[in-house]
Motif scaffolding. Structure first.
Motif, mmCIF file in Angstrom:
data_model
loop_
_atom_site.group_PDB
_atom_site.id
_atom_site.type_symbol
_atom_site.label_atom_id
_atom_site.label_comp_id
_atom_site.label_asym_id
_atom_site.label_seq_id
_atom_site.Cartn_x
_atom_site.Cartn_y
_atom_site.Cartn_z
ATOM 1 N N TYR A 149 -9.362 -3.730 0.182
ATOM 2 C CA TYR A 149 -10.637 -4.111 -0.443
ATOM 3 C C TYR A 149 -11.623 -4.502 0.640
ATOM 4 C CZ TYR A 149 -14.165 -6.777 -2.973
ATOM 5 O OH TYR A 149 -15.362 -7.244 -3.457
ATOM 6 N N MET A 150 -12.720 -3.754 0.727
ATOM 7 C CA MET A 150 -13.779 -4.072 1.687
ATOM 8 C C MET A 150 -14.584 -5.247 1.168
ATOM 9 S SD MET A 150 -13.268 -1.846 4.082
ATOM 10 C CE MET A 150 -14.739 -2.182 5.048
ATOM 11 N N TYR A 169 -11.841 -6.361 5.692
ATOM 12 C CA TYR A 169 -11.154 -5.965 4.469
ATOM 13 C C TYR A 169 -9.869 -6.757 4.306
ATOM 14 C CZ TYR A 169 -8.183 -2.926 7.454
ATOM 15 O OH TYR A 169 -7.327 -2.433 8.410
ATOM 16 N N LEU A 170 -9.425 -6.852 3.051
ATOM 17 C CA LEU A 170 -8.137 -7.446 2.701
ATOM 18 C C LEU A 170 -7.189 -6.341 2.273
ATOM 19 C CD1 LEU A 170 -9.382 -10.452 0.526
ATOM 20 C CD2 LEU A 170 -8.731 -10.503 2.945
ATOM 21 N N ARG A 171 -5.880 -6.587 2.411
ATOM 22 C CA ARG A 171 -4.918 -5.598 1.981
ATOM 23 C C ARG A 171 -3.676 -6.273 1.408
ATOM 24 N NH1 ARG A 171 -3.044 -1.672 6.213
ATOM 25 N NH2 ARG A 171 -1.604 -1.150 4.527
ATOM 26 N N GLY A 172 -2.992 -5.550 0.515
ATOM 27 C CA GLY A 172 -1.714 -5.980 -0.027
ATOM 28 C C GLY A 172 -0.824 -4.764 -0.208
ATOM 29 N N ASP A 173 0.491 -4.943 -0.005
ATOM 30 C CA ASP A 173 1.412 -3.799 -0.019
ATOM 31 C C ASP A 173 2.758 -4.198 -0.597
ATOM 32 O OD1 ASP A 173 -0.046 -1.685 1.892
ATOM 33 O OD2 ASP A 173 -0.201 -3.659 2.830
ATOM 34 N N GLY A 206 3.923 -7.775 1.036
ATOM 35 C CA GLY A 206 3.142 -8.455 2.057
ATOM 36 C C GLY A 206 1.653 -8.254 1.881
ATOM 37 N N GLY A 207 0.905 -8.765 2.845
ATOM 38 C CA GLY A 207 -0.546 -8.658 2.815
ATOM 39 C C GLY A 207 -1.113 -8.890 4.197
ATOM 40 N N GLY A 208 -2.435 -8.841 4.279
ATOM 41 C CA GLY A 208 -3.082 -9.062 5.560
ATOM 42 C C GLY A 208 -4.581 -8.888 5.458
ATOM 43 N N PHE A 209 -5.224 -8.921 6.623
ATOM 44 C CA PHE A 209 -6.677 -8.717 6.686
ATOM 45 C C PHE A 209 -6.981 -7.888 7.925
ATOM 46 C CE2 PHE A 209 -5.750 -12.499 9.105
ATOM 47 C CZ PHE A 209 -6.541 -12.386 10.239
#
Length: 262
Positions: free
Chosen positions: A259-260, A48-52, A85-88
């Motif tokens: 997001y998966m 999954y991806l992420r953003g915050d 920020g973001g990440g995976f």
């Protein structure tokens, strides 16, 4: 009489052998043992991806000092700021996942004051930080599309003072300031120092929150994070004195998405 007994015995043997022969006809001959191949775990179905974005409320540094003697400041303040920020990550089980995140904390106003015999000092700077954390989470079950979670992370924070300024007011004919030497009584010109190098420091975090399924593989993530950024320092006089602030930590309220990518 013996002939009758022999015929009866032969009939009994034939009757018992018939079901066994029928069973042999129904069962295929064994061709050797064949092991069932183990099931393969499919990799790539849990990424999954992420953003915050977040609101960062810094606690005032508990250990801040200046000069070659590490003289404590009397008061220190670090203003609130924002982060993005973001990440995976990867979801290993229905209740276990991990991710790598990078977050930038925008500039915050730093101010420190000190009053000693014959001199007062005021330090000001802009502080910013970038964190890279490896995080692990426990998802605590899902009810009506809402999943609470708890987690912890550790990594590195790259901290920096920018536009560091020192303002000294002398109350006697000689006092120490950002540069060595004697000063006339009264306020001295503000000394602006060159930007300090980034300081890499150990960082760690604790977090908790809820994720809400909104369909299409997306989740809205609302949570709280406590983060410790380590320390930051800047050279502030020609004699090698350094101003530093340790135990930089903050409370953060964060909102983001996941997001998966199955």
């Amino acid at each position: 009489m013996g002939t009758v007994k022999a015929l009866a015995a032969a009939s009994l043997i034939a009757g018992c052998a018939a079901p066994a022969a029928a069973a042999d006809m129904l069962m295929p001959p064994l061709r050797g043992y064949q092991a069932v191949p183990p099931s393969v775990v499919e990799i790539g179905t849990g990424w999954y991806l992420r953003g915050d974005v977040g609101y960062t409320d810094y606690k005032n540094p508990r250990d801040a000092s200046f000069g070659s003697a590490d003289t404590p400041f009397d008061s220190v303040k670090l203003d609130t700021t924002w982060s993005a920020g973001g990440g995976f990550g990867y979801k290993f089980l229905s209740w276990l996942r991990a991710d790598v995140t990078a977050d930038y904390h925008f500039e915050s106003d730093f101010e420190a004051n000190s009053a000693r015999t014959g001199v007062t000092r005021r330090d000001r700077a802009n502080f910013d930080s970038t964190t890279v954390l490896f995080n692990g989470y426990l998802d605590l079950g899902t009810w009506y599309g809402v999943t609470p979670y708890a987690g912890a992370g550790a990594g590195v924070a790259f901290n920096k003072f920018k536009d560091y300024q020192v303002e000294v007011t002398c109350l006697t004919t000689a006092c120490g300031g950002p540069t060595p030497g004697a000063f006339a009584i009264g306020a001295q010109p503000v000394v602006t120092l060159a930007d300090a190098d980034l300081k890499a420091s150990f960082a760690w975090a604790l977090m908790g929150g809820v994720a809400v399924d909104v369909g299409g593989g997306f989740q809205i993530d609302a949570g709280y994070r406590y983060v410790n950024l380590g320390e930051v320092s800047s050279k502030t006089d020609a004699a090698g004195g350094v101003s530093r602030a340790k135990e930089l930590d903050a409370h953060e309220v964060r909102l983001g998405f996941r997001y998966m990518i199955d």
